[in-house]
Design a protein around this motif. Structure first.
Motif, PDB file in Angstrom:
ATOM      1  N   PHE A 285     -25.974  26.666 -12.170  1.00  0.00           N
ATOM      2  CA  PHE A 285     -24.967  27.311 -11.333  1.00  0.00           C
ATOM      3  C   PHE A 285     -25.065  26.864  -9.880  1.00  0.00           C
ATOM      4  CE2 PHE A 285     -25.259  30.524 -14.787  1.00  0.00           C
ATOM      5  CZ  PHE A 285     -23.926  30.505 -15.176  1.00  0.00           C
ATOM      6  N   GLU A 286     -26.247  26.399  -9.469  1.00  0.00           N
ATOM      7  CA  GLU A 286     -26.471  26.061  -8.066  1.00  0.00           C
ATOM      8  C   GLU A 286     -26.060  24.634  -7.721  1.00  0.00           C
ATOM      9  OE1 GLU A 286     -27.217  28.700  -6.646  1.00  0.00           O
ATOM     10  OE2 GLU A 286     -28.026  29.873  -8.304  1.00  0.00           O
ATOM     11  N   PHE A 287     -25.654  23.848  -8.702  1.00  0.00           N
ATOM     12  CA  PHE A 287     -25.323  22.442  -8.456  1.00  0.00           C
ATOM     13  C   PHE A 287     -23.853  22.160  -8.771  1.00  0.00           C
ATOM     14  CE2 PHE A 287     -29.869  22.451  -8.763  1.00  0.00           C
ATOM     15  CZ  PHE A 287     -30.281  21.473  -7.874  1.00  0.00           C
ATOM     16  N   THR A 288     -23.295  21.197  -8.043  1.00  0.00           N
ATOM     17  CA  THR A 288     -21.904  20.803  -8.276  1.00  0.00           C
ATOM     18  C   THR A 288     -21.774  20.058  -9.597  1.00  0.00           C
ATOM     19  OG1 THR A 288     -21.661  20.526  -5.879  1.00  0.00           O
ATOM     20  CG2 THR A 288     -19.923  19.618  -7.256  1.00  0.00           C
ATOM     21  N   THR A 289     -22.738  19.188  -9.840  1.00  0.00           N
ATOM     22  CA  THR A 289     -22.714  18.378 -11.058  1.00  0.00           C
ATOM     23  C   THR A 289     -24.107  18.316 -11.663  1.00  0.00           C
ATOM     24  OG1 THR A 289     -20.891  17.014 -10.225  1.00  0.00           O
ATOM     25  CG2 THR A 289     -22.197  16.097 -12.024  1.00  0.00           C
ATOM     26  N   VAL A 290     -24.183  18.481 -12.982  1.00  0.00           N
ATOM     27  CA  VAL A 290     -25.455  18.387 -13.704  1.00  0.00           C
ATOM     28  C   VAL A 290     -25.278  17.343 -14.810  1.00  0.00           C
ATOM     29  CG1 VAL A 290     -27.197  19.592 -15.070  1.00  0.00           C
ATOM     30  CG2 VAL A 290     -25.963  20.810 -13.256  1.00  0.00           C
ATOM     31  N   LEU A 291     -26.090  16.288 -14.742  1.00  0.00           N
ATOM     32  CA  LEU A 291     -26.031  15.230 -15.741  1.00  0.00           C
ATOM     33  C   LEU A 291     -27.348  15.174 -16.501  1.00  0.00           C
ATOM     34  CD1 LEU A 291     -24.376  12.367 -13.623  1.00  0.00           C
ATOM     35  CD2 LEU A 291     -23.245  14.066 -15.077  1.00  0.00           C
ATOM     36  N   ARG A 292     -27.267  15.178 -17.809  1.00  0.00           N
ATOM     37  CA  ARG A 292     -28.468  15.069 -18.650  1.00  0.00           C
ATOM     38  C   ARG A 292     -28.595  13.634 -19.132  1.00  0.00           C
ATOM     39  NH1 ARG A 292     -30.593  19.672 -22.595  1.00  0.00           N
ATOM     40  NH2 ARG A 292     -30.922  20.478 -20.502  1.00  0.00           N
ATOM     41  N   LEU A 293     -29.737  13.013 -18.839  1.00  0.00           N
ATOM     42  CA  LEU A 293     -29.972  11.611 -19.188  1.00  0.00           C
ATOM     43  C   LEU A 293     -30.706  11.506 -20.519  1.00  0.00           C
ATOM     44  CD1 LEU A 293     -31.093  10.287 -15.675  1.00  0.00           C
ATOM     45  CD2 LEU A 293     -28.784  10.401 -16.627  1.00  0.00           C
ATOM     46  N   SER A 294     -30.353  10.468 -21.285  1.00  0.00           N
ATOM     47  CA  SER A 294     -30.978  10.243 -22.589  1.00  0.00           C
ATOM     48  C   SER A 294     -32.046   9.162 -22.492  1.00  0.00           C
ATOM     49  CB  SER A 294     -29.915   9.814 -23.608  1.00  0.00           C
ATOM     50  OG  SER A 294     -29.485   8.491 -23.328  1.00  0.00           O
TER      51      SER A 294
END
Length: 300
Positions: free
Chosen positions: A179-188
């Protein structure tokens, strides 16, 4: 009072999460290099960022235990005062589950766990607030781990036994961090990303891509597309008339017209604050002189 909604220019709040070997540090440095010339890295991963010092230009602060929220806050504050454009926090996992982090602090407080969390949670919230209020672009990394639960299953012998079941992966931080970030990306493990949260809309239907410089350029364009609130924030941050005058004198005539109301509101707040200080001072004197019996000594 309601007013027309406007998108302001924003600072980057990007979270890159993934397991070991997914390329979190490399990707963070790659993105950071596109967001400013001065990059500061807060490293809790035993110098992993410095392994890429021949590929990226940055300064590093290697934190050691205890990984308290306050320690992170101090490092962020130093980076801001140092004039850095971008702060990379690699990683924020240690603030939660590392030695001296929130979980560790909570476990060492005697008594009821609710009481313990009552003491630790404000410190964690202050850490998140520091990230949100920072004047720098911030890119953070976080570790992920297998999310395993024990479920009741019948084995081949017909007995009910507890069996570990993997539900997926879980971020090694407190729930709700996204909730605190504009964008969250999960890396593989293949260094591709999946957007688990994206307020920009830039990463919709792009799962499976590898993060490259063009992604940073797109983010920068989106962040810059809005009303510049830098001068407004500078005025609001003033706590004295002298500071307010200093900021105001640097603005143009057009900016004076645009920000006149803001200046007046800040000036009124400062005046009220000064009045309260005077009242407190008078009250202190009244309390301390009460009962003395004589004030002749004031004329000595």
């Amino acid at each position: 009072m309601f007013k027309k909604a406007k998108k302001n220019k924003l600072k980057l709040r990007l979270l890159l999460e993934g397991a070991s070997g997914s390329g979190k540090t490399w990707s963070a440095l790659l993105m950071a290099s596109s967001f400013g010339k001065k990059v500061a890295v807060i490293d809790t991963e035993k110098g992993s960022a410095s392994l890429y010092s021949d590929k990226f230009d940055f300064d590093v602060c290697e934190l050691s235990p205890p990984y308290s929220p306050q320690k992170y806050n101090e490092a962020i504050d130093i980076a801001e005062k140092g004039g850095y454009d971008v702060i990379v926090i690699d990683s924020i996992t240690h603030e939660w589950s590392g030695e001296g982090g929130c979980l560790d602090m909570q476990s060492k407080i005697p008594g009821n766990s609710y009481v313990a969390w009552g003491k630790v949670t404000p410190k964690h919230n202050a850490f998140l607030e520091t990230i949100l209020k920072s004047k720098c672009h911030i890119i953070a990394t976080a570790r992920t781990k297998a999310d395993i639960v024990l479920e009741d299953k019948i084995n081949k012998s017909g007995q009910m036994v507890k069996t570990p079941v993997k539900l997926g992966t879980k971020t090694e931080q407190r729930d709700g961090l996204d909730f605190e970030f504009t964008t969250v990306l999960r890396l593989s493990s293949k260094h591709t990303f999946e957007a688990s949260k994206d307020r920009t809309g830039l990463f919709n239907d792009r799962d499976g891509e590898v993060l490259v410089k063009s992604h940073a350029d797109e983010l920068m364009k989106w962040l810059d597309d809005g009303e510049d609130t830098t001068n407004k924030e500078a005025l609001i941050s003033c706590n004295t008339e002298e500071a307010l005058r200093g900021v105001w004198d640097k603005l143009t005539k057009d900016q004076h017209i645009e920000l006149e109301d803001v200046k007046n509101e800040v000036k009124e707040r400062i005046n009220k604050s000064n009045i309260e200080v005077i009242k407190d001072d008078l009250q202190w004197k009244e309390i301390n002189f009460e009962g003395i019996g004589s004030t002749d000594f004031l004329n000595d």
